[in-house]
Each structure stands twice: as structure tokens, then as C-alpha cells.
Design a protein around this motif. Sequence first.
Motif, PDB file in Angstrom:
ATOM      1  N   GLU A  56       0.826  -1.200   0.000  1.00 26.73           N
ATOM      2  CA  GLU A  56       0.000   0.000   0.000  1.00 26.73           C
ATOM      3  C   GLU A  56       0.866   1.258   0.000  1.00 26.73           C
ATOM      4  N   LEU A  57       1.968   1.234   0.747  1.00 27.38           N
ATOM      5  CA  LEU A  57       2.870   2.388   0.741  1.00 27.38           C
ATOM      6  C   LEU A  57       3.579   2.517  -0.605  1.00 27.38           C
ATOM      7  N   LEU A  58       3.933   1.394  -1.212  1.00 28.53           N
ATOM      8  CA  LEU A  58       4.522   1.437  -2.557  1.00 28.53           C
ATOM      9  C   LEU A  58       3.529   2.051  -3.532  1.00 28.53           C
ATOM     10  N   TYR A  59       2.276   1.689  -3.382  1.00 24.26           N
ATOM     11  CA  TYR A  59       1.229   2.218  -4.256  1.00 24.26           C
ATOM     12  C   TYR A  59       1.088   3.726  -4.080  1.00 24.26           C
ATOM     13  N   VAL A  60       1.028   4.179  -2.839  1.00 28.33           N
ATOM     14  CA  VAL A  60       0.895   5.619  -2.583  1.00 28.33           C
ATOM     15  C   VAL A  60       2.096   6.375  -3.133  1.00 28.33           C
ATOM     16  N   ALA A  61       3.288   5.841  -2.919  1.00 30.57           N
ATOM     17  CA  ALA A  61       4.489   6.504  -3.429  1.00 30.57           C
ATOM     18  C   ALA A  61       4.464   6.579  -4.942  1.00 30.57           C
ATOM     19  N   ALA A  62       4.046   5.501  -5.597  1.00 31.49           N
ATOM     20  CA  ALA A  62       3.958   5.511  -7.061  1.00 31.49           C
ATOM     21  C   ALA A  62       2.920   6.522  -7.531  1.00 31.49           C
ATOM     22  N   MET A  63       1.806   6.600  -6.827  1.00 35.61           N
ATOM     23  CA  MET A  63       0.765   7.561  -7.199  1.00 35.61           C
ATOM     24  C   MET A  63       1.277   8.999  -7.125  1.00 35.61           C
ATOM     25  N   PHE A  64       2.068   9.304  -6.099  1.00 37.34           N
ATOM     26  CA  PHE A  64       2.477  10.683  -5.847  1.00 37.34           C
ATOM     27  C   PHE A  64       3.803  11.068  -6.491  1.00 37.34           C
ATOM     28  N   HIS A  65       4.491  10.148  -7.154  1.00 43.18           N
ATOM     29  CA  HIS A  65       5.872  10.436  -7.522  1.00 43.18           C
ATOM     30  C   HIS A  65       6.028  11.581  -8.522  1.00 43.18           C
ATOM     31  N   ASN A  66       4.978  11.878  -9.305  1.00 42.11           N
ATOM     32  CA  ASN A  66       5.076  12.976 -10.273  1.00 42.11           C
ATOM     33  C   ASN A  66       4.188  14.170  -9.933  1.00 42.11           C
ATOM     34  N   VAL A  67       3.640  14.191  -8.740  1.00 38.54           N
ATOM     35  CA  VAL A  67       2.754  15.295  -8.346  1.00 38.54           C
ATOM     36  C   VAL A  67       3.448  16.647  -8.481  1.00 38.54           C
ATOM     37  N   GLY A  68       4.744  16.682  -8.228  1.00 38.08           N
ATOM     38  CA  GLY A  68       5.490  17.941  -8.282  1.00 38.08           C
ATOM     39  C   GLY A  68       5.563  18.575  -9.652  1.00 38.08           C
ATOM     40  N   LEU A  69       5.113  17.867 -10.683  1.00 38.07           N
ATOM     41  CA  LEU A  69       5.085  18.439 -12.034  1.00 38.07           C
ATOM     42  C   LEU A  69       3.821  19.253 -12.281  1.00 38.07           C
ATOM     43  N   ASN A  70       2.888  19.178 -11.341  1.00 41.42           N
ATOM     44  CA  ASN A  70       1.630  19.914 -11.478  1.00 41.42           C
ATOM     45  C   ASN A  70       1.880  21.406 -11.589  1.00 41.42           C
ATOM     46  N   VAL A  71       1.027  22.097 -12.331  1.00 44.08           N
ATOM     47  CA  VAL A  71       1.204  23.524 -12.587  1.00 44.08           C
ATOM     48  C   VAL A  71       1.253  24.340 -11.295  1.00 44.08           C
ATOM     49  N   LYS A  72       0.627  23.859 -10.225  1.00 47.31           N
ATOM     50  CA  LYS A  72       0.633  24.612  -8.969  1.00 47.31           C
ATOM     51  C   LYS A  72       2.035  24.758  -8.392  1.00 47.31           C
ATOM     52  N   TYR A  73       2.967  23.901  -8.846  1.00 43.74           N
ATOM     53  CA  TYR A  73       4.336  23.949  -8.328  1.00 43.74           C
ATOM     54  C   TYR A  73       5.311  24.626  -9.291  1.00 43.74           C
ATOM     55  N   GLN A  74       4.823  25.224 -10.371  1.00 47.12           N
ATOM     56  CA  GLN A  74       5.739  25.703 -11.397  1.00 47.12           C
ATOM     57  C   GLN A  74       6.670  26.820 -10.906  1.00 47.12           C
ATOM     58  N   ARG A  75       6.296  27.512  -9.836  1.00 46.25           N
ATOM     59  CA  ARG A  75       7.167  28.549  -9.276  1.00 46.25           C
ATOM     60  C   ARG A  75       7.889  28.071  -8.021  1.00 46.25           C
ATOM     61  N   SER A  76       7.824  26.783  -7.764  1.00 45.31           N
ATOM     62  CA  SER A  76       8.472  26.235  -6.576  1.00 45.31           C
ATOM     63  C   SER A  76       9.988  26.358  -6.689  1.00 45.31           C
ATOM     64  N   PRO A  77      10.669  26.587  -5.577  1.00 48.53           N
ATOM     65  CA  PRO A  77      12.132  26.640  -5.599  1.00 48.53           C
ATOM     66  C   PRO A  77      12.768  25.260  -5.490  1.00 48.53           C
ATOM     67  N   TYR A  78      11.939  24.227  -5.382  1.00 48.87           N
ATOM     68  CA  TYR A  78      12.449  22.882  -5.150  1.00 48.87           C
ATOM     69  C   TYR A  78      12.419  22.021  -6.411  1.00 48.87           C
ATOM     70  N   ARG A  79      13.186  20.947  -6.384  1.00 46.22           N
ATOM     71  CA  ARG A  79      13.069  19.928  -7.414  1.00 46.22           C
ATOM     72  C   ARG A  79      11.652  19.369  -7.396  1.00 46.22           C
ATOM     73  N   PHE A  80      11.129  18.990  -8.565  1.00 51.13           N
ATOM     74  CA  PHE A  80       9.756  18.486  -8.603  1.00 51.13           C
ATOM     75  C   PHE A  80       9.595  17.244  -7.738  1.00 51.13           C
ATOM     76  N   GLU A  81      10.664  16.450  -7.617  1.00 52.45           N
ATOM     77  CA  GLU A  81      10.598  15.252  -6.795  1.00 52.45           C
ATOM     78  C   GLU A  81      10.339  15.604  -5.329  1.00 52.45           C
ATOM     79  N   VAL A  82      10.941  16.682  -4.872  1.00 50.77           N
ATOM     80  CA  VAL A  82      10.754  17.112  -3.481  1.00 50.77           C
ATOM     81  C   VAL A  82       9.330  17.610  -3.267  1.00 50.77           C
ATOM     82  N   ASP A  83       8.792  18.340  -4.227  1.00 45.51           N
ATOM     83  CA  ASP A  83       7.404  18.793  -4.105  1.00 45.51           C
ATOM     84  C   ASP A  83       6.453  17.596  -4.027  1.00 45.51           C
TER      85      ASP A  83
END
Length: 213
Positions: A56-83
Motif C-alpha cells: 500500500e505504501l509502494l502504491y501511494v508513493a507511485a501515485m504521488f511520484h510525479n505530483v510535483g510536475l503539477n502547474v501549482k508547483y511551477q514557481r516552486s524553488p524545489y526539485r519536482f521530486e521534493v514537491d
Amino acid sequence: MKKTIAGIELPDGAMAQAATDWIRGTESELMFHHSLRAFLFGALTGHREKLTFNAELLYVAAMFHNVGLNVKYQRSPYRFEVDGANAARDFLRQHVVVDRLIDEVWAAIALHTTPGIPEHMSPLVALVSAGVQMDVRGARHDEFTVQQCDEIVQAFPRESGFKKKIIEAYARGMEHRPETTFGTVNADVLDRWDPNYRRLNFCGLVLGSEWSN
């Protein structure tokens, strides 16, 4: 959604369902299906290598692994992986997961594009990276059977032109924060995507520093 694919059972507990709904509502079908395939390839790797991991944790991690590419993070100072890792941490806290496991999921997402490190860490960290790398660039493709690959792709199709489309998705998620790609494979994405992008060079930073010698 079919519950068992290529011999892997898709987690269907309350937390997994909440993660599915969250990602399905915020990501494109291309990225949603990519996340599901990444989970399945990661889980298959874990079973093949006889690793102990929380599905279940592997599943959640896989689900969230690209969330940082969402437009809401485009001005983030962090790597997308960190977001993405931060978003997963917030999600898991809402589901009262213990801090130790939250930290493990955070590391799995934050390091999933960092070559040479995840495979030396916990099974969860290693398997998130393995699943993503298999689906994106075919890493260790020959270790999966034709039947396994066919079943996974039939359940969660790779769109026509997937290779170019996922590179574009990465690029669009990082083009507004190019400085975050320094020292990562993400620099390769922007180097190919943006003709005006100039990657930083570590040697240049050393030689051009304020130190006199």
C-alpha cells in the motif's frame, strides 16, 4: 478497475483509494496510467527479488511520484521530486501513518530519479525507482516476461507517442524553475526541450567561485 494484474493485487484499502482519487483528479490520464504501471513493475521487481515491502505504501508513493510536475508547483524553488514527496507526506499524515514510514515514502519519491542511490536503500525506496525507471526508459526490461508487460499495458495503456509525451510533461513541469535541475537527469530534459536552456556545470562553478585558489 481490475484488482489483480500480472499476478499483482492492486491495493484497495481506504488510503489507497484516497490516493487513487486524489491523483486521478489532478493528473492527466497519461501520468495516472504511468503511476499505476510504475507500481506494478515495482511490485513485480520486489516479488522477483524476494524483498519485503508494504504494497500500500509502494502504491501511494507511485501515485504521488510525479505530483510535483503539477502547474501549482511551477514557481516552486524545489526539485519536482521534493514537491511530490512533500505532498505525499501531507497526505500520509492525514491517514495517521507513523513518521518512520512517512519518511521512507518521502525518500522514495525524492530519490526516484537519482541514479545509483535508491537500490542501496530500503526495498520501498528501491522499488519506486525501479518501477518508474522500467516504465519510462525500459530499465531491466528483459527481467519481465512478455506476458507481464502485455497484461500491464493492456490494463493501463501507454498512449501513442508516450515517450515524447512524458518528456514534454517533465519539461513543462520544470521549465519555469530550470535552476532546480542542476546535477540531475532533469537537466537532460530541459537541454532537449528548451533551445535557450544552458545547464550549469559543476566544474565551472568550482573554477568560477569566489575562492582565490
